[in-house]
Design a protein around this motif. Sequence first.
Motif, short mmCIF file in Angstrom:
data_model
loop_
_atom_site.label_atom_id
_atom_site.label_comp_id
_atom_site.label_asym_id
_atom_site.label_seq_id
_atom_site.Cartn_x
_atom_site.Cartn_y
_atom_site.Cartn_z
N PHE A 110 0.79 -0.86 0.06
CA PHE A 110 0.04 -0.28 -0.03
C PHE A 110 0.86 1.11 0.42
O PHE A 110 0.95 1.82 -0.76
N SER A 111 1.60 1.39 1.07
CA SER A 111 3.14 3.08 1.16
C SER A 111 3.42 2.84 0.13
O SER A 111 3.57 3.81 -0.24
N LEU A 112 4.35 1.52 -0.02
CA LEU A 112 5.10 2.35 -1.51
C LEU A 112 5.33 2.08 -1.89
O LEU A 112 5.40 2.76 -3.08
N GLY A 113 4.09 1.20 -2.23
CA GLY A 113 3.49 1.35 -3.74
C GLY A 113 2.02 2.77 -4.31
O GLY A 113 2.88 3.17 -5.73
N LEU A 114 2.10 3.15 -3.13
CA LEU A 114 1.43 4.88 -3.69
C LEU A 114 2.82 6.01 -3.89
O LEU A 114 2.22 6.81 -4.66
N LEU A 115 3.76 5.68 -2.95
CA LEU A 115 4.75 6.20 -2.85
C LEU A 115 5.51 5.82 -4.83
O LEU A 115 5.94 7.12 -4.97
N ALA A 132 11.78 14.05 -1.72
CA ALA A 132 11.29 13.06 -1.07
C ALA A 132 9.61 13.98 -1.03
O ALA A 132 8.64 13.11 -1.08
N ALA A 133 10.21 15.29 -0.38
CA ALA A 133 8.90 16.02 0.43
C ALA A 133 7.75 15.57 -0.75
O ALA A 133 6.23 15.77 -0.02
N GLN A 134 8.32 16.37 -1.73
CA GLN A 134 6.58 16.68 -2.63
C GLN A 134 6.14 15.34 -2.96
O GLN A 134 5.04 14.97 -3.58
N VAL A 135 6.92 14.34 -2.83
CA VAL A 135 6.57 13.17 -3.65
C VAL A 135 5.71 12.30 -2.44
O VAL A 135 3.98 11.77 -2.71
N CYS A 136 5.81 12.92 -0.98
CA CYS A 136 4.61 11.98 -0.25
C CYS A 136 3.62 13.21 -0.61
O CYS A 136 2.22 12.44 -0.06
N VAL A 139 0.55 11.71 -2.83
CA VAL A 139 0.13 10.41 -2.89
C VAL A 139 -1.20 11.04 -2.87
O VAL A 139 -2.26 10.68 -3.29
N GLN A 140 -1.72 12.80 -1.79
CA GLN A 140 -2.97 13.36 -2.13
C GLN A 140 -3.72 13.38 -3.36
O GLN A 140 -4.73 13.55 -3.59
N HIS A 141 -3.13 12.80 -4.23
CA HIS A 141 -4.16 13.19 -5.94
C HIS A 141 -4.88 11.64 -5.62
O HIS A 141 -6.06 12.14 -6.21
N TRP A 142 -4.64 11.33 -4.80
CA TRP A 142 -5.77 10.02 -4.97
C TRP A 142 -6.06 9.68 -3.65
O TRP A 142 -7.09 8.78 -3.26
N ALA A 173 -1.62 8.12 4.57
CA ALA A 173 -1.14 8.56 3.21
C ALA A 173 -1.88 9.73 3.22
O ALA A 173 -2.23 10.51 2.00
N ALA A 174 -3.99 10.01 3.40
CA ALA A 174 -4.10 10.78 3.46
C ALA A 174 -4.10 12.50 3.31
O ALA A 174 -4.09 13.92 3.23
N ALA A 175 -2.54 12.34 4.43
CA ALA A 175 -2.49 13.55 4.90
C ALA A 175 -0.83 13.85 4.35
O ALA A 175 0.16 14.81 5.07
N GLY A 176 -0.84 13.42 3.22
CA GLY A 176 0.65 13.73 2.91
C GLY A 176 1.66 13.12 3.33
O GLY A 176 2.90 13.18 3.10
N TYR A 177 1.70 11.59 4.36
CA TYR A 177 2.76 11.26 5.10
C TYR A 177 3.24 12.74 5.94
O TYR A 177 4.72 12.09 5.19
#
Length: 285
Positions: A110-115, A132-136, A139-142, A173-177
Amino acid sequence: MNALAQPALPVTRRVDSARLGRLAIASLHAELACAPKPGLVTPFDTGSHDDMDAGTFLRSLFALRHYFTAVASAGADDAPFALLRAHGIAAEHAMLRATGGINTHRGAIFSLGLLVAAAARCRRLQGHPAPAAQVCVAVQHWADDFAAAPLDASSPGQRARLRHGVPGVREQAAAGYPVLRELAVPTLRHALHNGLPRDAAMCQTLMQLVAQVDDLNLLHRGGAEGLAWAQQQARAFLERGGAFAPGWQAGLHGIGDGFVARRLSAGGSADLLACSWFLLQQEVA
């Protein structure tokens, strides 16, 4: 679409999805190889687990090798979450077939897949790797879609989450990790920049996560008392200098003995550690 969604993807920028997939698998292998890790499986011991060893994890990694490439391709193509979820479900089935029904990497799927998907989407948008922070945050796109996806109420993590009223990886994930952006990645980056080798830097990061995260695996295995004990042990290790202190491995082995005696395992923190390593590596790959 989430309010933080980015603009439509350009059609001219190609993303090396296979490379991101390999980085994801390498990150999970780096977490497995890291030692000592209290209560967790390493190449040298099985920690608090009597149903899995390093070989179990290696079989799982082999089964997952195509998943992360597929989810990177989906992210680069701005695929809907339904497709990412379908890849994840197929990956979980492959994992369970490879391990004889043992859950080695469900959280990482789940987590690594989303990232991985988010990293690929950022690369397609920008034409270069994202911090890294931008990638986190990407994730909120989904987020709207995975927040509405059904949960497996029978899983140990979900039972612990409901029983103790703590957020899980879906909320992260919803909070952008934020736990990755604000804690794990900065800890790992600082440790590496200050001269620690990979394993020491990863152990330092793992113990920061154990000290500060309400790890659902610890709650499942030890309840609130077990979680509090594990957090106290991690904080004491860090206060003594952590992996920067001489002889830190012996101290961590001693903590590990206590974890094994209590059958504690910080599997959620281990997943976040692998995610942190991936986030740093994808910045320069």
